[in-house]
Enzyme design. Structure first.
Site, PDB file in Angstrom:
ATOM      1  CG  ASP A   7       8.214  -4.733  -1.257  1.00  0.00           C
ATOM      2  OD1 ASP A   7       8.708  -3.743  -1.624  1.00  0.00           O
ATOM      3  OD2 ASP A   7       6.800  -4.585  -1.117  1.00  0.00           O
ATOM      4  CB  SER A   8      10.149  -1.537   1.476  1.00  0.00           C
ATOM      5  OG  SER A   8       8.771  -1.455   0.530  1.00  0.00           O
ATOM      6  CB  CYS A  70      11.421  -2.923  -2.760  1.00  0.00           C
ATOM      7  SG  CYS A  70      11.405  -1.224  -2.331  1.00  0.00           S
ATOM      8  CD  GLU A 154       1.417   0.054   2.450  1.00  0.00           C
ATOM      9  OE1 GLU A 154       1.244   0.565   3.348  1.00  0.00           O
ATOM     10  OE2 GLU A 154       2.484  -0.324   2.072  1.00  0.00           O
ATOM     11  CB  CYS A 182       5.905   1.817  -7.373  1.00  0.00           C
ATOM     12  SG  CYS A 182       5.634   1.541  -5.504  1.00  0.00           S
ATOM     13  CG  HIS A 184       2.235  -0.585  -2.923  1.00  0.00           C
ATOM     14  ND1 HIS A 184       3.702  -0.934  -2.700  1.00  0.00           N
ATOM     15  CD2 HIS A 184       1.548  -0.405  -1.942  1.00  0.00           C
ATOM     16  CE1 HIS A 184       3.714  -0.991  -1.290  1.00  0.00           C
ATOM     17  NE2 HIS A 184       2.781  -0.655  -0.900  1.00  0.00           N
TER      18      HIS A 184
HETATM   19  N1  DGL Z   1       8.001  -1.184  -2.418  1.00  0.00           N
HETATM   20  C1  DGL Z   1       8.447   0.019  -2.542  1.00  0.00           C
HETATM   21  C2  DGL Z   1       8.524   0.232  -4.210  1.00  0.00           C
HETATM   22  O1  DGL Z   1       8.661  -0.763  -4.861  1.00  0.00           O
HETATM   23  C3  DGL Z   1       7.008   0.846  -2.495  1.00  0.00           C
HETATM   24  C4  DGL Z   1       6.811   1.206  -1.117  1.00  0.00           C
HETATM   25  C5  DGL Z   1       7.688   2.019  -0.150  1.00  0.00           C
HETATM   26  O2  DGL Z   1       7.797   3.145  -0.508  1.00  0.00           O
HETATM   27  O3  DGL Z   1       8.463   1.301   0.452  1.00  0.00           O
HETATM   28  O4  DGL Z   1       9.207   1.282  -4.750  1.00  0.00           O
END
Ligand code: DGL
Length: 261
Positions: A7-8, A70, A154, A182, A184
């Protein structure tokens, strides 16, 4: 060999945890690129470059397959990673994303008019529209970027989420399903469900089942996976804020290891 989850940042822990809860026997290596999060407002080129670096790390560390948890990286880089990166660097390994299984789950649940809430990059990539219409050509899709939700979630700002949801959910009244596109947003799915009258599709509920099905259909890969129930959590940067976000997702302290990618 391990299952990698990328994940990012740390939101993908919600998906990694759901996968490990469903299939606890495997060894997992999580990588969150906390040094460069968020990806959601970056260009396709940058997202692909970051994703390729993360894949190098995960494959060099013995992952048989990597799940890109992600949505943004799945939307902007999965195809290119599968078609260009993998054949060149690790032809025997596999990469899966979250957009295809989530779109399939929406259509399988009978969705005809689907809302998608996601980051700006994911919305602009059109990946959800493409995959939903590939599964069901007549499906109607309304997308909306919700850029403020990631930093609020976050930073433990759940008390501020309600008025934002009022605004972000406007326009989805006519849709029968809503994809939380997403990582989150898995963490606020109950709040969304309390407001949205149709079906809410959350990747942490979809991806573990789809991955299990994938492994059942690929026994040649499944037999190569080690089964010692090991968990490793790597991040590219660590602050007290990240540690507490990880704790809130996992409901316990996680041994976060800082790595260079
Ligand atoms: N993990 C990213 C997503 O699922 C969200 C956070 C980001 O913008 O990096 O799109």
């Amino acid at each position: 060999m391990k299952i990698g989850v990328f994940d990012s940042g740390l939101g993908g822990l919600a998906i990694a945890q759901a996968i490990a809860d469903r299939m606890p026997q495997y060894d997992y290596l999580y990588l969150g690129d906390t040094k460069r999060v968020p990806y959601g407002s970056r260009s396709q080129e940058t997202i692909h470059q970051f994703t390729a670096e993360a894949l190098d790390f995960l494959f060099d560390n013995d992952c048989r397959l990597v799940v890109i948890a992600c949505n943004t990286a799945s939307a902007e880089s999965l195809r290119k990673s599968q078609q260009e990166y993998l054949p060149k660097h690790f032809p025997e390994r596999r990469i899966l994303g979250v957009i295809i299984p989530t779109a399939e789950a929406a259509v399988e649940s009978g969705a005809k008019k689907v809302g998608v809430l996601a980051t700006l990059s994911t919305v602009e990539s059109g990946a959800y529209v493409r995959e939903l219409q590939r599964c069901s050509p007549d499906v109607k899709v309304i997308q909306k970027p919700a850029p403020l939700l990631v930093p609020i979630i976050e930073n433990d700002g759940l008390k501020y989420v309600e008025p934002m949801l009022d605004d972000y959910l406007e326009g989805f009244e006519e849709t029968d399903s809503l994809i939380l596109g997403c990582t989150h947003y898995c963490l606020i799915k109950d709040k969304v469900r309390a407001r949205f009258k149709g079906t809410v599709i959350s990747s942490d509920e979809v991806v573990p089942l789809k991955l299990q099905d994938y492994l059942n259909r690929h026994p040649e890969m499944e037999t190569e996976l080690s089964k010692s129930a090991k968990r490793q959590y790597c991040v590219t940067d660590l602050t007290s804020g990240y540690a507490s976000f990880a704790r809130r997702i996992a409901n316990k302290d996680l041994p976060l290891e800082v790595v260079k990618i």
